[in-house]
Design a protein around this motif. Structure first.
Motif, short mmCIF file in Angstrom:
data_model
loop_
_atom_site.label_atom_id
_atom_site.label_comp_id
_atom_site.label_asym_id
_atom_site.label_seq_id
_atom_site.Cartn_x
_atom_site.Cartn_y
_atom_site.Cartn_z
N ASN A 48 0.80 -1.22 0.00
CA ASN A 48 0.00 0.00 0.00
C ASN A 48 0.83 1.27 0.00
OD1 ASN A 48 0.95 -0.29 2.63
ND2 ASN A 48 -0.82 0.78 3.47
N SER A 49 2.16 1.16 0.01
CA SER A 49 2.97 2.38 -0.03
C SER A 49 2.87 2.96 -1.44
CB SER A 49 4.42 2.08 0.35
OG SER A 49 4.98 1.12 -0.52
N TRP A 50 2.46 4.20 -1.51
CA TRP A 50 2.19 4.82 -2.80
C TRP A 50 3.49 5.23 -3.47
CZ3 TRP A 50 -2.79 7.02 -4.65
CH2 TRP A 50 -3.87 6.28 -4.15
N LYS A 51 3.66 4.73 -4.68
CA LYS A 51 4.84 5.01 -5.50
C LYS A 51 4.38 5.22 -6.93
CE LYS A 51 7.92 1.66 -3.08
NZ LYS A 51 7.56 1.97 -1.78
N ASN A 52 5.26 5.78 -7.75
CA ASN A 52 4.92 5.83 -9.17
C ASN A 52 5.17 4.43 -9.77
OD1 ASN A 52 7.69 5.61 -10.07
ND2 ASN A 52 7.93 7.81 -9.73
N TRP A 53 4.79 4.24 -11.02
CA TRP A 53 4.89 2.92 -11.65
C TRP A 53 6.34 2.42 -11.67
CZ3 TRP A 53 7.25 0.52 -15.75
CH2 TRP A 53 6.72 -0.70 -16.15
N TYR A 54 7.28 3.32 -11.97
CA TYR A 54 8.69 2.93 -12.08
C TYR A 54 9.26 2.47 -10.74
CZ TYR A 54 7.86 5.55 -16.34
OH TYR A 54 7.32 6.00 -17.50
N ASP A 55 8.96 3.21 -9.67
CA ASP A 55 9.42 2.82 -8.34
C ASP A 55 8.74 1.53 -7.87
OD1 ASP A 55 11.19 4.94 -8.18
OD2 ASP A 55 9.78 6.24 -7.08
N SER A 56 7.47 1.37 -8.23
CA SER A 56 6.76 0.13 -7.89
C SER A 56 7.40 -1.06 -8.58
CB SER A 56 5.29 0.24 -8.30
OG SER A 56 4.65 1.27 -7.58
N ASP A 57 7.75 -0.90 -9.85
CA ASP A 57 8.41 -1.97 -10.60
C ASP A 57 9.76 -2.31 -9.96
OD1 ASP A 57 8.77 -3.75 -12.92
OD2 ASP A 57 10.30 -2.29 -13.52
N ARG A 58 10.53 -1.28 -9.59
CA ARG A 58 11.82 -1.52 -8.94
C ARG A 58 11.65 -2.25 -7.60
NH1 ARG A 58 13.45 3.12 -11.63
NH2 ARG A 58 12.67 4.57 -10.08
N HIS A 59 10.62 -1.86 -6.85
CA HIS A 59 10.37 -2.51 -5.56
C HIS A 59 10.09 -4.00 -5.76
CE1 HIS A 59 7.66 -3.79 -2.20
NE2 HIS A 59 8.78 -3.47 -1.57
N CYS A 60 9.24 -4.33 -6.73
CA CYS A 60 8.93 -5.74 -6.99
C CYS A 60 10.19 -6.50 -7.42
CB CYS A 60 7.85 -5.87 -8.05
SG CYS A 60 6.22 -5.32 -7.48
N ARG A 61 10.99 -5.88 -8.28
CA ARG A 61 12.22 -6.54 -8.74
C ARG A 61 13.18 -6.78 -7.58
NH1 ARG A 61 12.88 -6.76 -14.30
NH2 ARG A 61 11.32 -5.60 -15.44
N SER A 62 13.19 -5.89 -6.60
CA SER A 62 14.07 -6.09 -5.44
C SER A 62 13.64 -7.30 -4.62
CB SER A 62 14.10 -4.83 -4.55
OG SER A 62 12.91 -4.72 -3.80
N LEU A 63 12.41 -7.76 -4.82
CA LEU A 63 11.88 -8.94 -4.14
C LEU A 63 11.93 -10.19 -5.03
CD1 LEU A 63 8.70 -7.27 -2.58
CD2 LEU A 63 10.88 -7.74 -1.43
N ASN A 64 12.68 -10.10 -6.15
CA ASN A 64 12.73 -11.18 -7.15
C ASN A 64 11.34 -11.48 -7.69
OD1 ASN A 64 15.54 -11.59 -7.03
ND2 ASN A 64 15.27 -12.77 -5.15
N ALA A 65 10.58 -10.43 -7.96
CA ALA A 65 9.22 -10.54 -8.46
C ALA A 65 9.02 -9.50 -9.56
CB ALA A 65 8.23 -10.33 -7.32
N GLY A 66 7.83 -9.40 -10.07
CA GLY A 66 7.46 -8.38 -11.05
C GLY A 66 6.10 -7.84 -10.68
N LEU A 67 5.67 -6.79 -11.36
CA LEU A 67 4.32 -6.28 -11.13
C LEU A 67 3.30 -7.28 -11.66
CD1 LEU A 67 4.82 -2.49 -11.98
CD2 LEU A 67 4.11 -3.43 -9.78
N LEU A 68 2.09 -7.20 -11.16
CA LEU A 68 1.00 -8.12 -11.48
C LEU A 68 0.62 -8.11 -12.95
CD1 LEU A 68 -1.41 -9.93 -10.50
CD2 LEU A 68 -2.70 -7.80 -10.30
N SER A 69 0.44 -9.29 -13.52
CA SER A 69 -0.17 -9.45 -14.84
C SER A 69 -1.41 -10.32 -14.63
CB SER A 69 0.79 -10.09 -15.84
OG SER A 69 1.16 -11.38 -15.42
N ILE A 70 -2.40 -10.16 -15.50
CA ILE A 70 -3.66 -10.90 -15.36
C ILE A 70 -3.92 -11.65 -16.66
CG2 ILE A 70 -6.13 -10.72 -14.88
CD1 ILE A 70 -5.46 -7.92 -13.65
N LYS A 71 -4.04 -12.98 -16.56
CA LYS A 71 -4.22 -13.81 -17.76
C LYS A 71 -5.66 -14.01 -18.18
CE LYS A 71 -1.11 -17.04 -16.26
NZ LYS A 71 -0.61 -18.39 -16.14
#
Length: 194
Positions: A48-71
């Motif tokens: 829930n920490s508000w970030k822009n898209w780029y910072d959110s993407d970096r945060h997920c990558r720091s967790l060995n993850a990516g932003l959500l995709s929906i199939k």
């Protein structure tokens, strides 16, 4: 024909080796990384920490993850049921949806985390509005018409990538083969990544 001493020696050797290591059971298990929750066939973490898209993407990558995709609709339904439980008042969350600067068409979006074109796009009413930006959020509108706060289902909305929102990180399930090993003095459980 094998002589009796050779048979006894073979039997004793087999018994000794069998006592050193015997796999009593083996099974394959799928688990999520620490702090992630299994939702459908994905591991998700709502932040829930508000970030822009780029910072959110970096945060997920720091967790060995990516932003959500929906199939598909099944995944979306599971996410829509999970979000109010983990973040009851969260109205918008960044996804991996992005136009990648694509200007040929107005509605070609891609899941940045996988590089695949987004084929399932469950839009909010009045969406997409490409002039609003290049990134996609899961957005739920809120109303107070009944005197109580009512939140709609989270659906995709176009937003400027430099604006702020919460975000959802997605990590793959980790596969392990679990073996229960027996020896004369102890029982061991070993998890081996697949």
């Amino acid at each position: 024909m094998m002589s009796l001493p050779k048979i006894v020696c073979f039997a004793l050797l087999s018994l000794a080796l069998g006592q050193l290591y015997q796999a009593a059971s083996t099974e394959t298990v799928s688990v999520c990384p620490t702090n992630f929750t299994r939702v459908a066939d994905k591991c998700l973490l709502a932040d829930n920490s508000w970030k822009n898209w780029y910072d959110s993407d970096r945060h997920c990558r720091s967790l060995n993850a990516g932003l959500l995709s929906i199939k598909n609709q099944t995944e979306l339904k599971a996410i829509q049921e999970w979000l109010p439980v983990v973040w009851p008042y969260g109205t918008e969350f960044w996804t991996a949806g992005n136009k990648f600067g694509e200007t040929k068409t107005l509605i070609d979006y891609y899941w940045q985390s996988t590089g695949e074109q987004a084929l399932y796009l469950p839009w909010n009413q009045g969406q997409p509005t490409p002039a609003s930006g290049d990134c996609l959020v899961l957005y739920a509108s809120v109303s107070m018409s009944t005197g109580q706060m009512v939140m709609d289902k989270h659906l995709l909305t176009v937003k400027n990538c430099t604006q702020w929102a919460g975000h959802i990180c997605q990590a793959p399930l980790q596969q392990f083969t679990t073996q229960l090993c027996l020896n004369p003095s102890a029982v061991y459980e070993a998890k081996v990544p697949v």
